[in-house]
Motif scaffolding. Structure first.
Motif, PDB file in Angstrom:
ATOM      1  N   ASN A   1       0.820  -1.217   0.000  1.00 46.54           N
ATOM      2  CA  ASN A   1       0.000   0.000   0.000  1.00 46.54           C
ATOM      3  C   ASN A   1       0.855   1.268   0.000  1.00 46.54           C
ATOM      4  OD1 ASN A   1      -2.582  -1.126  -0.224  1.00 46.54           O
ATOM      5  ND2 ASN A   1      -2.607  -1.612   1.954  1.00 46.54           N
ATOM      6  N   LYS A   2       1.990   1.229   0.685  1.00 45.59           N
ATOM      7  CA  LYS A   2       2.896   2.382   0.655  1.00 45.59           C
ATOM      8  C   LYS A   2       3.432   2.605  -0.758  1.00 45.59           C
ATOM      9  CE  LYS A   2       4.637   2.594   5.382  1.00 45.59           C
ATOM     10  NZ  LYS A   2       5.857   2.574   6.216  1.00 45.59           N
ATOM     11  N   ALA A   3       3.811   1.531  -1.429  1.00 46.15           N
ATOM     12  CA  ALA A   3       4.324   1.648  -2.794  1.00 46.15           C
ATOM     13  C   ALA A   3       3.239   2.181  -3.727  1.00 46.15           C
ATOM     14  CB  ALA A   3       4.840   0.300  -3.295  1.00 46.15           C
ATOM     15  N   LEU A   4       2.015   1.688  -3.585  1.00 55.70           N
ATOM     16  CA  LEU A   4       0.927   2.138  -4.450  1.00 55.70           C
ATOM     17  C   LEU A   4       0.549   3.590  -4.170  1.00 55.70           C
ATOM     18  CD1 LEU A   4      -1.337  -1.045  -4.578  1.00 55.70           C
ATOM     19  CD2 LEU A   4       0.360  -0.257  -6.250  1.00 55.70           C
ATOM     20  N   THR A   5       0.641   4.013  -2.920  1.00 54.25           N
ATOM     21  CA  THR A   5       0.386   5.410  -2.579  1.00 54.25           C
ATOM     22  C   THR A   5       1.432   6.300  -3.235  1.00 54.25           C
ATOM     23  OG1 THR A   5      -0.701   4.858  -0.493  1.00 54.25           O
ATOM     24  CG2 THR A   5       0.240   7.072  -0.673  1.00 54.25           C
ATOM     25  N   GLN A   6       2.671   5.862  -3.192  1.00 55.57           N
ATOM     26  CA  GLN A   6       3.736   6.628  -3.836  1.00 55.57           C
ATOM     27  C   GLN A   6       3.520   6.672  -5.347  1.00 55.57           C
ATOM     28  OE1 GLN A   6       7.706   5.244  -2.803  1.00 55.57           O
ATOM     29  NE2 GLN A   6       8.450   7.324  -2.989  1.00 55.57           N
ATOM     30  N   ALA A   7       3.081   5.567  -5.923  1.00 54.89           N
ATOM     31  CA  ALA A   7       2.789   5.529  -7.362  1.00 54.89           C
ATOM     32  C   ALA A   7       1.689   6.534  -7.700  1.00 54.89           C
ATOM     33  CB  ALA A   7       2.382   4.124  -7.787  1.00 54.89           C
TER      34      ALA A   7
END
Length: 101
Positions: free
Chosen positions: A70-76
């Motif tokens: 979820n952190k990676a997708l938020t950054q994306a």
């Protein structure tokens, strides 16, 4: 008008291709779990340190993995929004003539 719409579509395609080349990351537990994704939200790698994997139980590992994803997708999302905002500004500047501005 058609030419300007085609140019806008071409610009959108270029942005999508560029987002595929941008990597974003989500980390938890000081990097014990690291998820890599593209700015187009495609997960490209999941890394779990051997040390952490040996000590973590299944439930903890699953929970932290979800958090890292979820952190990676938020950054994306953030990178994509920034890129789209810049492109939209360019497109509306170029399309302004269509609306009599």
């Amino acid at each position: 008008m058609f030419d300007k719409l085609m140019a806008a579509q071409q610009k959108a395609d270029e942005i999508k291709k560029r987002l595929d080349t941008i990597s974003v990351f989500g980390e938890v537990e000081g990097g014990a779990i690291r998820v890599t994704a593209t700015a187009n939200k495609a997960i490209t790698a999941v890394e779990i340190s051997d040390e952490f994997h040996k000590q973590a139980d299944k439930e903890e590992l699953e929970e932290l993995l979800l958090t890292a994803i979820n952190k990676a997708l938020t950054q994306a999302d953030q990178v994509s929004a920034t890129e789209m905002q810049a492109a939209t500004k360019d497109m509306f500047g170029g399309l302004g003539g269509m609306f009599g501005q």
